[in-house]
Every structure is written in structure tokens, then in C-alpha cells.
Write an enzyme that holds these catalytic residues in place. Structure first.
Site: not given
Length: 232
Positions: A29-30, A82, A95-97, A104
Site C-alpha cells: 500500500t502507498g 511494497d 512502514k505504515g505511512g 502489510e
């Protein structure tokens, strides 16, 4: 000189070579993952399906006509691809923005390899300049924040449009600002042991296997083992 989006597009293209024909691919994701999804659409006839790490990613995959499977339907996949908000020369990541860190980490755990795709600005000597995301059970959010603040950072709930952001899992995100992370594996374990924490956005105990890093000189490949990275 290429801008950041162009660098992201280059590493997304490079990641296609890691997709195994006829198999399922895990997708992150992102913004960088979005570029990868767009590239994956060009070879969608060569893959079996995809597993998405968020509803946003699932919707983007489906918009390209790519079959999206629930992870419970999958017992193995060769790769998970990712981005990262930060990555070190040992493959440890923040990660996790995009608030999808729990899914994830879950999807990545099922894949044989984690391929990180990132522009060169994400490579750091030490994690922590980017605020560390932590997914928490809503009723525990203030209790978790107090414990995180004792670790030396400044923890606060993530807001979106003036309201507390709610994840795909119905939880909150706490971002810890200014936390110095000298030992990512130890900090990951410490935070995961706080009651009320669902997942911390440190991917260190199980970091990236390969990082495709977009630089002005082209895509650099970093391969990781337990102690160091080797550039190729």
C-alpha cells in the site's frame, strides 16, 4: 535528473522481474506500491491473482481487472512487493505511512520474499526520522500513548481531516515522533509487548529480503541477510 515519482516508477518497473509467472503476488500500500500496481496490470495475464494489504490497494488492483484473493484462500506466495517509509542498510524498515501496517505485515509473513521498492531518499543510517506508526485498539490508545512517551518519543493519534483516523481493521494509528531507534529488532519487540498494541510499523525482525532503490544513477539492488546488505 528524475523526480521522486519518476524514481518510484523506475523501481516499480524493476520489481516486475520478481513476479513469478502463474503464481499469486502480494501487493503493498502507498504511492510506490500504486506505481507497481499500474505496472503489474501490464502483465496481469501472466499471474494467477493478487493479495492486497489494504482496501485501497484491493480497489486499485480490481480497477485494472486483476483478481484479488482473500489471504485466507492462500497458503503460499513467492513474493510480497511494497514500499517503505524508511529502510536501513540491513533491511530493517519503518512502514505504515499509509495506515496499512498490520495487513502489510500479515501478507508479507506468508510470502517467501519481501521485495521493497523505494526511492533513494528512503535509505537511512538509522530509523526514526519518519514518525513510527503503531496500530492500537481504540480503548487502549491513551494508555499506549503514555507508555510510548516513556520511551523518549512524542506519541500522538493520527488525524485525518480533523478526525481520528480509523484503519481498515477498525483501529487507531499512533505516530511516535522523535524516537531514536538504535536497535530496531529490540524496539519492535518492546512495543509489540505493550498491551493494546496491534502492530508496530517496524519491520526489523523480519525485514526486506531485497530492496530496489531508485537513484539518479539507476535502480540499485540491495540484498539482505541477517547482518548486512550487499549492493549489486
Amino acid at each position: 535528473m528524475m523526480n521522486q515519482d519518476e524514481l518510484k516508477r523506475e523501481v516499480a518497473r524493476a520489481a516486475i522481474s520478481y513476479v513469478v509467472e502463474g503464481e499469486i503476488v502480494g501487493v503493498g500500500t502507498g504511492s510506490t506500491a500504486n506505481f507497481f500496481i499500474d505496472e503489474l496490470a501490464q502483465i496481469k495475464h501472466k499471474i494467477k491473482a493478487a493479495v492486497a494489504s489494504s482496501e485501497v490497494t484491493a480497489n486499485r488492483l480490481r480497477s485494472h481487472g486483476i483478481l484479488v484473493l482473500d489471504l485466507n484462500e492462500v497458503d503460499h506466495m513467492p513474493v510480497y512487493i511494497d514500499g517503505a517509509d524508511e529502510i536501513t542498510a540491513t533491511g530493517a524498515m519503518i512502514k505504515g505511512g499509509g495506515a496499512a501496517l498490520t495487513r502489510e505485515k500479515i501478507v508479507a509473513s506468508v510470502a517467501s520474499q519481501f521485495i521493497c521498492i523505494a526511492d533513494g531518499s528512503k535509505l537511512v543510517d538509522r530509523l526514526g526520522r519518519f514518525p513510527l506508526p503503531i496500530e492500537v485498539i481504540p480503548m487502549a490508545s491513551q494508555a499506549v500513548i503514555r507508555q510510548l512517551n516513556r520511551m523518549g518519543g512524542e506519541a500522538r493519534l493520527r488525524l485525518k481531516e480533523g478526525k481520528v483516523l480509523v484503519t481498515d481493521n477498525g483501529n487507531y494509528i499512533v505516530d511516535v515522533h522523535g524516537l531514536t531507534i538504535e536497535d530496531p529488532i529490540a524496539v519492535e519487540a518492546q512495543i509489540n509487548n505493550i498491551v493494546g498494541v496491534v502492530t508496530v510499523g517496524l519491520f526489523a525482525a523480519h525485514g526486506a529480503d531485497v530492496c530496489l532503490l531508485g537513484t539518479a544513477q539507476g535502480v540499485q539492488t540491495l540484498r539482505f541477510d541477517q547482518t548486512h546488505a550487499v549492493g549489486t
